[in-house]
Write an enzyme that holds these catalytic residues in place. Structure first.
Site, PDB file in Angstrom:
ATOM      1  N   CYS A  42     -14.793  14.988 -37.778  1.00 22.43           N
ATOM      2  CA  CYS A  42     -15.307  14.609 -39.098  1.00 22.43           C
ATOM      3  C   CYS A  42     -16.539  13.751 -38.882  1.00 22.43           C
ATOM      4  O   CYS A  42     -16.837  13.342 -37.764  1.00 22.43           O
ATOM      5  CB  CYS A  42     -14.255  13.868 -39.913  1.00 22.43           C
TER       6      CYS A  42
ATOM      7  N   CYS B  96     -17.295  10.943 -41.067  1.00 24.03           N
ATOM      8  CA  CYS B  96     -17.312   9.688 -41.823  1.00 24.03           C
ATOM      9  C   CYS B  96     -17.373   8.437 -40.950  1.00 24.03           C
ATOM     10  O   CYS B  96     -17.908   7.426 -41.367  1.00 24.03           O
ATOM     11  CB  CYS B  96     -16.132   9.623 -42.787  1.00 24.03           C
TER      12      CYS B  96
ATOM     13  N   CYS C  26     -18.344  12.215 -45.294  1.00 23.69           N
ATOM     14  CA  CYS C  26     -17.843  13.193 -44.325  1.00 23.69           C
ATOM     15  C   CYS C  26     -18.826  14.316 -44.045  1.00 23.69           C
ATOM     16  O   CYS C  26     -18.447  15.354 -43.494  1.00 23.69           O
ATOM     17  CB  CYS C  26     -16.532  13.790 -44.833  1.00 23.69           C
TER      18      CYS C  26
ATOM     19  N   LYS D 155      -5.567  18.290 -47.400  1.00 25.87           N
ATOM     20  CA  LYS D 155      -5.787  16.846 -47.309  1.00 25.87           C
ATOM     21  C   LYS D 155      -6.199  16.340 -48.680  1.00 25.87           C
ATOM     22  O   LYS D 155      -7.158  16.826 -49.276  1.00 25.87           O
ATOM     23  CB  LYS D 155      -6.876  16.570 -46.280  1.00 25.87           C
TER      24      LYS D 155
ATOM     25  N   ARG E 119     -14.212  10.426 -52.078  1.00 20.48           N
ATOM     26  CA  ARG E 119     -14.176  11.721 -51.391  1.00 20.48           C
ATOM     27  C   ARG E 119     -13.601  12.820 -52.289  1.00 20.48           C
ATOM     28  O   ARG E 119     -13.126  13.848 -51.814  1.00 20.48           O
ATOM     29  CB  ARG E 119     -13.334  11.605 -50.116  1.00 20.48           C
TER      30      ARG E 119
ATOM     31  N   GLU F  59      -5.842  26.574 -50.093  1.00 20.20           N
ATOM     32  CA  GLU F  59      -6.515  25.950 -48.942  1.00 20.20           C
ATOM     33  C   GLU F  59      -5.909  26.435 -47.620  1.00 20.20           C
ATOM     34  O   GLU F  59      -6.625  26.742 -46.670  1.00 20.20           O
ATOM     35  CB  GLU F  59      -6.391  24.418 -49.029  1.00 20.20           C
TER      36      GLU F  59
ATOM     37  N   LYS G  58      -1.587  16.220 -45.412  1.00 20.31           N
ATOM     38  CA  LYS G  58      -1.885  14.796 -45.274  1.00 20.31           C
ATOM     39  C   LYS G  58      -2.231  14.203 -46.622  1.00 20.31           C
ATOM     40  O   LYS G  58      -3.017  14.804 -47.335  1.00 20.31           O
ATOM     41  CB  LYS G  58      -3.068  14.652 -44.321  1.00 20.31           C
TER      42      LYS G  58
ATOM     43  N   SER H 201      -2.066   5.842 -42.495  1.00 23.56           N
ATOM     44  CA  SER H 201      -2.154   4.394 -42.287  1.00 23.56           C
ATOM     45  C   SER H 201      -1.483   3.578 -43.392  1.00 23.56           C
ATOM     46  O   SER H 201      -0.813   2.585 -43.111  1.00 23.56           O
ATOM     47  CB  SER H 201      -3.625   3.991 -42.147  1.00 23.56           C
TER      48      SER H 201
ATOM     49  N   TYR I 106       1.457   6.444 -36.416  1.00 20.52           N
ATOM     50  CA  TYR I 106       1.134   5.198 -35.713  1.00 20.52           C
ATOM     51  C   TYR I 106       2.404   4.556 -35.152  1.00 20.52           C
ATOM     52  O   TYR I 106       2.344   3.655 -34.335  1.00 20.52           O
ATOM     53  CB  TYR I 106       0.411   4.230 -36.668  1.00 20.52           C
TER      54      TYR I 106
HETATM   55  C1  PBG Z   1     -11.400  11.386 -41.595  1.00 20.01           C
HETATM   56  C2  PBG Z   1      -9.989  10.921 -41.548  1.00 20.01           C
HETATM   57  C3  PBG Z   1      -9.369   9.972 -42.370  1.00 20.01           C
HETATM   58  C4  PBG Z   1      -8.045   9.858 -41.933  1.00 20.01           C
HETATM   59  C5  PBG Z   1      -7.900  10.712 -40.840  1.00 20.01           C
HETATM   60  N1  PBG Z   1      -9.111  11.378 -40.642  1.00 20.01           N
HETATM   61  C6  PBG Z   1      -9.941   9.122 -43.445  1.00 20.01           C
HETATM   62  C7  PBG Z   1     -10.423   9.706 -44.710  1.00 20.01           C
HETATM   63  O1  PBG Z   1     -10.303  10.894 -44.963  1.00 20.01           O
HETATM   64  O2  PBG Z   1     -10.982   8.931 -45.476  1.00 20.01           O
HETATM   65  C8  PBG Z   1      -7.007   8.951 -42.519  1.00 20.01           C
HETATM   66  C9  PBG Z   1      -5.810   8.719 -41.665  1.00 20.01           C
HETATM   67  C10 PBG Z   1      -4.957   7.568 -42.075  1.00 20.01           C
HETATM   68  O3  PBG Z   1      -5.064   6.991 -43.180  1.00 20.01           O
HETATM   69  O4  PBG Z   1      -4.103   7.203 -41.267  1.00 20.01           O
HETATM   70  N2  PBG Z   1     -12.026  11.272 -40.349  1.00 20.01           N
END
Ligand code: PBG
Length: 350
Positions: free
Chosen positions: A131, A133, A141, A221, A243, A259, A274, A301, A340
């Site tokens: 990606c 970003c 992105c 996503k 986004r 998708e 995700k 996260s 994590y």
């Molecule tokens: C983009 C990406 C993101 C996450 C994984 N890959 C951030 C986003 O889309 O803003 C988020 C993963 C997480 O929150 O643990 N490179």
């Protein structure tokens, strides 16, 4: 009214032929009939790599740190010792710019980490996030239709300012994937939700001799607020806007099938949904539609941070809640879980 003999209240108890509790009487019985079993081999452990030395803790993700290349190898070794087969790498570049040049630089931070981990632990499966970003100065992105300072407008078909241009971004994603493959990445995982990203990356890999590098597509996503702590960790928050013009609306599930189908047609080897916890129904729906493809769920996260915060307050049992949560993702249909909690969960499972 006091009841002297509670058994007197029971009538007809012999007519209960079916008693699900029979199989729940002991741990031995329960484990014989358990339908879903978590295993450290299901986990993919995310690592954040930055230039410099040592570890920089991430406040919103207790236990997780930005790592130097050397520390990343150490962390990957811990994963290997716990039977975790894979890591996924995210890079924090030395400098950011509108295109994110370090993203495909031969000496970029992720490139260094891939080589070091493959050198130190050849059997570790190294997945890389593809990606822009974390690498762009605007935090978006892809390539924007307007430069961040408002200069150099690009042809925009009257799109809003700051719109992520799809097709020019695909060229960059292809370069990043090839750059990672050249360093020895085992799997590339595009996460930017650009249309055609899997086809573009497949084509870029195939025309450079990397036809055997699989693509794990972040196919489904969502534009989720659960990514907040990650954006601290990867320093990839958008400087303006959001986004929503490329990530999916959390209200949609039929669109997830569209998708996923596109990415399968474009050659994705594995699919991802995700976030995970608020999207278990989506995991199940996508798995049922594409049972032949391995599917990953990203336990993101914000999901991690919520458990950590509640556990730190003594409100929940971290180990039990984490394993219950991860089990729910597998039960919903995920074959693999990016988490994590991978190291701790693997320890708790022992
Ligand atoms: C983009 C990406 C993101 C996450 C994984 N890959 C951030 C986003 O889309 O803003 C988020 C993963 C997480 O929150 O643990 N490179």
């Amino acid at each position: 009214m006091a009841i002297s003999d509670p058994l007197k209240l029971v009538t007809n108890h012999r007519s209960l032929i079916t008693r699900p509790r029979r199989l729940r009487q002991t741990e031995a019985l329960r484990s014989m009939v358990r339908e879903t079993e978590l295993n450290p081999r299901d986990f993919i452990y995310p690592l954040f790599i930055r230039h410099g030395q040592g570890r920089t803790p991430i406040a919103s993700m207790p236990g997780i740190a930005q790592l130097s290349v050397e520390e990343a190898v150490r962390e990957a070794e811990k994963a290997a010792e716990l039977d975790i087969p894979a890591v996924i790498l995210f890079g924090i570049p030395a400098e950011k710019d509108p295109v994110g040049l370090e993203n495909f630089a031969d000496d970029g931070i992720v490139q260094q980490a891939i080589r070091a981990i493959k050198r130190g632990i050849p059997e570790m499966v190294v997945v890389t996030d593809i990606c822009m970003c974390e690498y762009t100065d605007h935090g978006h992105c892809g390539i924007l239709n307007v430069a961040p300072d408002g200069a150099q407008p690009r042809p925009s078909q009257s799109l809003p300012e700051g719109y992520v241009l799809n097709d020019p971004t695909l060229d960059v994603l292809g370069k990043v994937a090839v750059s990672h493959a050249e360093c020895g990445a085992d799997i590339v995982a595009p996460s930017g939700m650009m249309d055609g990203m899997v086809a573009a990356i497949r084509d870029a890999l195939d025309t450079t001799g990397f036809e055997n590098v699989p693509i794990l597509s972040y196919a489904v996503k969502y534009a989720s607020s659960f990514y907040g702590p990650f954006r601290d960790a990867a320093e990839g928050a958008p400087k303006f806007g959001d986004r929503k013009s490329h990530q999916m609306d959390p209200a949609n599930v039929r669109e997830a099938l569209r998708e996923a189908a596109l990415d399968v047609d474009e050659g994705a080897d594995m699919l991802m949904v995700k976030p995970a916890l608020a999207y278990l129904d989506v995991i199940r729906t996508v798995k049922e539609a594409f049972p032949e493809l391995p599917m990953a769920a990203y336990n993101v996260s914000g999901e991690y941070a919520m458990i950590k915060a509640a556990a730190a307050n003594g409100w929940i049992n971290e180990a039990k809640v984490t394993l219950e949560t991860l089990t729910s993702m597998k039960r919903a249909g995920a074959d693999l879980i990016i988490t994590y909690h991978a190291l701790d969960a693997a320890r708790w499972l022992k």
